[in-house]
Scaffold this motif. Structure first.
Motif, PDB file in Angstrom:
ATOM      1  N   ARG A 171     -41.739   9.315  -9.809  1.00 42.55           N
ATOM      2  CA  ARG A 171     -42.804   8.326  -9.984  1.00 42.55           C
ATOM      3  C   ARG A 171     -43.055   8.044 -11.462  1.00 42.55           C
ATOM      4  NH1 ARG A 171     -42.473   6.564  -5.557  1.00 42.55           N
ATOM      5  NH2 ARG A 171     -44.000   6.635  -3.885  1.00 42.55           N
ATOM      6  N   PRO A 172     -43.381   6.783 -11.800  1.00 44.41           N
ATOM      7  CA  PRO A 172     -43.769   6.485 -13.180  1.00 44.41           C
ATOM      8  C   PRO A 172     -44.934   7.366 -13.587  1.00 44.41           C
ATOM      9  CG  PRO A 172     -43.493   4.471 -11.905  1.00 44.41           C
ATOM     10  CD  PRO A 172     -43.390   5.613 -10.943  1.00 44.41           C
ATOM     11  N   GLY A 173     -44.858   7.846 -14.830  1.00 43.95           N
ATOM     12  CA  GLY A 173     -45.912   8.724 -15.299  1.00 43.95           C
ATOM     13  C   GLY A 173     -45.595  10.176 -15.080  1.00 43.95           C
ATOM     14  N   GLY A 174     -44.476  10.473 -14.393  1.00 45.86           N
ATOM     15  CA  GLY A 174     -44.083  11.857 -14.193  1.00 45.86           C
ATOM     16  C   GLY A 174     -43.482  12.409 -15.459  1.00 45.86           C
ATOM     17  N   VAL A 175     -42.955  13.619 -15.369  1.00 47.89           N
ATOM     18  CA  VAL A 175     -42.438  14.268 -16.560  1.00 47.89           C
ATOM     19  C   VAL A 175     -40.942  14.478 -16.425  1.00 47.89           C
ATOM     20  CG1 VAL A 175     -43.002  16.086 -18.201  1.00 47.89           C
ATOM     21  CG2 VAL A 175     -44.626  15.484 -16.449  1.00 47.89           C
ATOM     22  N   GLY A 176     -40.284  13.674 -15.566  1.00 46.52           N
ATOM     23  CA  GLY A 176     -38.887  13.902 -15.280  1.00 46.52           C
ATOM     24  C   GLY A 176     -37.984  13.636 -16.464  1.00 46.52           C
ATOM     25  N   SER A 177     -38.283  12.684 -17.346  1.00 46.19           N
ATOM     26  CA  SER A 177     -37.397  12.371 -18.450  1.00 46.19           C
ATOM     27  C   SER A 177     -38.181  11.629 -19.507  1.00 46.19           C
ATOM     28  CB  SER A 177     -36.225  11.519 -17.970  1.00 46.19           C
ATOM     29  OG  SER A 177     -36.694  10.307 -17.434  1.00 46.19           O
ATOM     30  N   LEU A 179     -34.489  26.238 -13.008  1.00 49.54           N
ATOM     31  CA  LEU A 179     -33.475  25.189 -13.099  1.00 49.54           C
ATOM     32  C   LEU A 179     -33.752  24.231 -14.257  1.00 49.54           C
ATOM     33  CD1 LEU A 179     -33.113  24.404  -9.285  1.00 49.54           C
ATOM     34  CD2 LEU A 179     -31.392  25.494 -10.736  1.00 49.54           C
ATOM     35  N   VAL A 180     -35.032  23.867 -14.439  1.00 48.73           N
ATOM     36  CA  VAL A 180     -35.389  22.927 -15.513  1.00 48.73           C
ATOM     37  C   VAL A 180     -36.570  23.523 -16.289  1.00 48.73           C
ATOM     38  CG1 VAL A 180     -34.505  20.736 -14.636  1.00 48.73           C
ATOM     39  CG2 VAL A 180     -36.616  21.644 -13.700  1.00 48.73           C
ATOM     40  N   PRO A 181     -36.281  24.483 -17.151  1.00 49.44           N
ATOM     41  CA  PRO A 181     -37.366  25.225 -17.818  1.00 49.44           C
ATOM     42  C   PRO A 181     -38.255  24.372 -18.707  1.00 49.44           C
ATOM     43  CG  PRO A 181     -35.214  25.791 -18.747  1.00 49.44           C
ATOM     44  CD  PRO A 181     -34.952  24.973 -17.521  1.00 49.44           C
ATOM     45  N   LYS A 182     -37.831  23.165 -19.053  1.00 49.23           N
ATOM     46  CA  LYS A 182     -38.645  22.329 -19.938  1.00 49.23           C
ATOM     47  C   LYS A 182     -39.290  21.161 -19.201  1.00 49.23           C
ATOM     48  CE  LYS A 182     -36.345  23.526 -24.251  1.00 49.23           C
ATOM     49  NZ  LYS A 182     -35.733  23.019 -25.504  1.00 49.23           N
ATOM     50  N   ARG A 183     -39.273  21.212 -17.875  1.00 53.45           N
ATOM     51  CA  ARG A 183     -39.917  20.138 -17.116  1.00 53.45           C
ATOM     52  C   ARG A 183     -41.381  20.504 -16.910  1.00 53.45           C
ATOM     53  NH1 ARG A 183     -37.743  17.211 -11.566  1.00 53.45           N
ATOM     54  NH2 ARG A 183     -39.791  16.533 -10.856  1.00 53.45           N
ATOM     55  N   ALA A 184     -42.250  19.775 -17.586  1.00 52.29           N
ATOM     56  CA  ALA A 184     -43.655  20.165 -17.670  1.00 52.29           C
ATOM     57  C   ALA A 184     -44.364  20.123 -16.329  1.00 52.29           C
ATOM     58  CB  ALA A 184     -44.377  19.259 -18.665  1.00 52.29           C
ATOM     59  N   ASP A 185     -43.996  19.177 -15.439  1.00 52.55           N
ATOM     60  CA  ASP A 185     -44.741  19.086 -14.183  1.00 52.55           C
ATOM     61  C   ASP A 185     -44.532  20.314 -13.314  1.00 52.55           C
ATOM     62  OD1 ASP A 185     -42.106  18.406 -13.733  1.00 52.55           O
ATOM     63  OD2 ASP A 185     -42.532  16.713 -12.426  1.00 52.55           O
ATOM     64  N   PHE A 186     -43.391  20.970 -13.425  1.00 56.77           N
ATOM     65  CA  PHE A 186     -43.178  22.213 -12.690  1.00 56.77           C
ATOM     66  C   PHE A 186     -44.124  23.306 -13.191  1.00 56.77           C
ATOM     67  CE2 PHE A 186     -39.097  20.648 -11.016  1.00 56.77           C
ATOM     68  CZ  PHE A 186     -39.170  21.153  -9.740  1.00 56.77           C
TER      69      PHE A 186
END
Length: 866
Positions: free
Chosen positions: A22-28, A363-370
């Motif tokens: 979703r827009p506004g997420g922290v995916g990239s 898996l994605v240590p720098k993905r903030a939403d996790f």
């Protein structure tokens, strides 16, 4: 020349799973998102082989060398990079001054990710021809693939200084600027690209849209669509550009055009479903995504997108079933993992969400939403230390007002208001309108009796949009207005609160009181009845089971919206159809307990024990459930089973000690508490329970010291403060108890528990007028706490105020449908007292003996509910 997006098919495969974020997420970040979108577009449809372009420039002086270079390009077309490298190296031996040859070698090394070798090749070409724009462009593209954006930009600018009209440099520099989030600058370079082609015009349209030149961007999209109205590839890519720019209505139209040109195409249907979902056109999105799933039933992406669509509609059951399927197909798909976890959190299965989120962080240590979701789950599960760790990481990765709000909430839950306020204040520095930070600062100010400050923060929080704490702020601000007798101002706030709160019971109660104060008696009666109905509902607590997703996979879970509305018949029907679903059995046992059908509840619990294999969390969960309904011997058995499952579980030991305490087995409670690890013995909840145990064992000095430590660790916890006061009363020190309660009131001026304690102290000190005032205040602040009503009623009875005692009993029965313990016995005493001659007209003072008896009764009542 090697274009910026040369050979990016592998990149497209790697990012396919993130299209649905979703827009506004922290995916990239912006760089990756825009670059990937453009790379995919050009790679799929408009890519010109870089090797083919590299043959322009300085001509080779050796025919055998050019033949070797031609063979190298052919090998590249077959993805044979080793063969291509060998051919180029052979050609360069024949013609060591070939600029095209070194460019071709650099392209091959870049393709093979040998970036140092690539740079050496391009630099050798530049030594041979420093003004080769092709070489500067190729070197820049190599830098960009290494995410060395500054170096890439510098090389493109060098090429443009040599040739301001260079098509590739203008185009690729525009892409770099667009990816950096500088679309207005990118437009300048895209507009210089000649001749135009669909790729450059689509990039220009994307820049227009990103620069908020929406009318120009949409006009260019319509022009391109009309020029190639029959080309499905163009229509699809235009839709993708619009989707990335959040122009969902236009994107939906483009994908519908593409769908009409090529029906039943999986990629088109997925994008159409995404666009329609964003517009909440759920019938259309569900239809498109359903067709995509039919085309590729084993596609994790299609299952995820349809599940996300269901989740947006709160069809959690359907969403979870698809996500479990997707997870089996792609166990490391982080979008699937995240959505599964979020749905588990919405269902209050925080313990089940935690391992999913921990895997996502791995898996994605720098993905903030996790990290945000994992911290939230830890906090809800009572694992505050782990939550603080995650929110610290969140602040490091993505410092924001929301991240600071999460951290502040941890300390607020711990009762450490000073530290909490610091984090909320830091959050406001980043976003002065953050609703969560403003609300929580208002909450803290209110608890500390700073009414004006609290009102200011709460009012500001209600002006924030969006505000996740809106209903809480409305209720808190309405309560402040009530305390100041500003009933007319409180009325609209509480009317809004009952419409927005997830648990509207407290708001309805306060609204009824305000309406009554304003003479709106009919409205007050109506809202009080709603409160009474809501009071019958069970508390919405996290479920303890480990096997939630297994149950989902079997299609056995109950819809979230219906869970609390199900009556016994519905749950029995669910159990009959799915007898091995632990959740159904848990709900059945809970429902039996609510109906006071204890034997059937315990029989259901035994079935659940057998089904679960008595794993730690299930046994803890059952034990907590049984303790909630005061079945302490049975709860003790389950906590002991939990200890058998994990002999190192401090949580099981604490719960077991608490159950022994409530069963009045204080010696065993102390024995178990002494077995808790030394680290856990510093926890304030441990100290509070230990102090209470000591107090009941007559170890008054130890109890007071321990409870003082608990209060020092958590001075805003009014329950700890009351326990300390009760320990002092047991010790025979009412003056010290009053001082402790007065000190507590200075920190928690709206605490019903503290007012109740002061009421008890006032009775012991013989101050009946003050006792009545304090106890009545306690009932106002804690209308659902039966102890306040029981104590006030007993006070009225003991002082001979029979009519007030009867009125208090009736009021208590109205507000607490489950009734007071021993209510029938109290009614009998009141009836007998009413018929006795010589009932006093005015309140009678209590004798010293009566005060001691009152204290003993009050201590018993406190044991039942503190």
């Amino acid at each position: 020349m090697m274009q910026l997006f040369t050979r990016c098919a592998s990149a497209a495969r790697h990012v396919r799973g993130v299209d649905g974020v979703r827009p506004g997420g922290v995916g990239s970040d912006a760089l990756r998102t825009v670059a990937v979108m453009l790379w995919i577009a050009v790679a799929c449809f408009f890519w010109l082989p870089a090797a083919g372009r590299a043959q322009t420039g300085v001509a080779s002086s050796s025919r055998p060398a050019s033949d070797a270079f031609a063979r190298a390009r052919a090998d590249m077309g077959r993805d044979d990079l080793a063969g291509a490298r060998a051919e180029v190296q052979q050609g360069l031996k024949l013609d060591p001054l070939s600029v095209p040859g070194y460019n071709l070698l650099g392209i091959i090394e870049t393709q093979d990710k040998n970036f140092n070798s690539a740079s050496e090749a391009f630099e050798q070409a530049l030594r041979l021809d420093p003004k080769s724009t092709e070489t500067h462009n190729n070197l820049a593209s190599s830098y960009f693939q290494q995410q060395k954006v500054d170096l890439a930009r510098s090389e493109y600018l060098t090429a443009l200084r040599i040739d301001p009209t260079n098509r590739d440099a203008n185009y690729n520099l525009g892409l770099v600027l667009l990816a950096e989030g500088r679309p207005a600058e990118a437009i300048t370079y895209f507009e210089r690209v000649t001749p135009r082609d669909p790729a450059s015009e689509m990039s220009l349209a994307s820049a227009y849209l990103a620069a908020h030149k929406t009318s120009q961007g949409l006009a260019l999209v319509r022009k391109l669509s009309a020029e190639d109205s029959g080309d499905v590839r163009v229509q699809f890519l235009l839709g993708t550009v619009l989707l990335e720019a959040h122009q969902y209505e236009a994107a939906e139209h483009q994908f519908e055009v593409a769908d009409s040109l090529r029906p039943e195409n999986y990629d088109i249907l997925c994008k159409l479903g995404q666009a329609a979902s964003e517009l909440k056109h759920y019938a259309k999105s569900e239809g498109a995504l359903g067709r995509a799933v039919e085309l590729k039933p084993d596609s994790p992406e299609a299952l995820y997108l349809l599940a996300r669509d269901y989740a947006d509609q709160r069809r959690d059951s359907d969403a979870l079933q698809l996500l479990v399927r997707a997870s089996k197909l792609a166990p490391e798909n982080t979008d699937v993992i995240f959505l599964m976890a979020r749905l588990a959190m919405l269902e209050n299965y925080y313990e089940d969400a935690i391992p999913l989120l921990e895997e996502g962080v791995r898996l994605v240590p720098k993905r903030a939403d996790f990290h945000a979701a994992l911290g939230e789950s830890y906090l809800a599960a009572g694992k505050t230390d782990q939550a603080i760790r995650e929110f610290n990481t969140l602040i490091e990765l993505a410092p924001s007002a929301g991240a600071y709000a999460f951290m502040g909430l941890c300390y607020r839950e711990l009762g450490r208001f000073d530290e909490a306020a610091k984090y909320f204040t830091e959050g406001l520095k980043l976003d002065p309108r953050n609703g969560a930070c403003l609300y929580n600062l208002g909450y803290i100010a209110s608890r500390r009796g700073r009414a004006q400050e609290a009102e200011t923060y709460l009012t500001r929080s209600l002006e924030a949009n969006p505000n996740p704490n809106e209903s809480d702020a409305l209720l808190e601000l309405g309560s402040l207005k009530m305390a100041g007798k500003k009933y007319q101002e409180a009325l609209p706030l509480l009317q809004r609160a009952v419409k927005t709160a997830s648990d509207p019971g407290p708001a309805y109660y306060k609204l009824a009181r305000v309406e009554g104060a304003l003479g709106m008696n009919a409205a007050a009666d109506r809202d009080l009845k709603i409160f009474q109905t809501l009071s019958k509902g069970s508390t919405n607590v996290p479920y303890p089971f480990q096997h939630f997703f297994d149950a989902v996979n079997q299609r056995a879970e109950l819809p979230a919206q219906a869970r609390q509305k199900l009556d016994l018949e519905g749950i029995l029907d669910a159990v009959q159809h799915h007898p091995d679903d632990p959740r159904n059995l848990y709900l059945l046992a809970e429902t039996y307990l609510q109906l006071r059908r204890t034997d059937e509840a315990l029989k259901t619990v035994r079935r659940l024990d057998e089904l679960s294999g008595q794993d730690l969390r299930t046994e803890l969960g059952i034990g907590v459930l049984l303790a909630r309904f005061r079945l302490y011997p049975e709860a003790i058995e389950h906590f002991q089973a939990a200890l058998t499952a994990d002999q190192n579980s401090d949580e099981a030991r604490y719960d077991l000690a608490d159950a022994y305490f409530n069963a009045h087995d204080y010696a065993n409670a102390l024995r178990i508490m002494e077995q808790i690890s030394s680290g856990a013995q510093n926890d304030d909840s441990y100290l509070a329970l230990l102090g209470d145990v000591d107090a009941h064992l007559g170890r008054s000095d130890d109890a007071v010291k321990t409870l003082e430590r608990a209060v020092a660790k958590n001075p805003d916890n009014d329950q700890y403060q009351l326990l300390l006061a009760l320990a002092l009363l047991r010790k025979g020190s009412p003056e010290q108890a009053e001082r402790a309660l007065r000190a507590a009131l200075s920190r928690s001026p709206n605490s019903g528990r503290i007012y109740w304690g002061l009421g008890v102290v006032s009775v012991i000190q013989g101050n009946s007028a003050q006792a009545e005032q304090n106890l009545a205040k306690a009932t106002e602040l804690l209308p659902n706490w039966q102890t306040t009503w029981s104590t006030l009623g007993i006070f009225y009875f003991d002082t001979g105020q029979i009519s007030k005692a009867r009125e208090t009993l009736q009021r208590s029965k109205e507000l607490n449908p489950s009734g007071l313990a021993g209510a029938s016995r109290i009614e009998q005493l009141l009836d007998r007292a009413s018929t006795e001659p010589g009932i006093p007209v005015s309140p009678q003072p209590l004798s010293p003996e009566s005060r001691i008896q009152f204290l003993q009764v009050a201590l018993v009542l406190a044991d039942q509910a503190v």
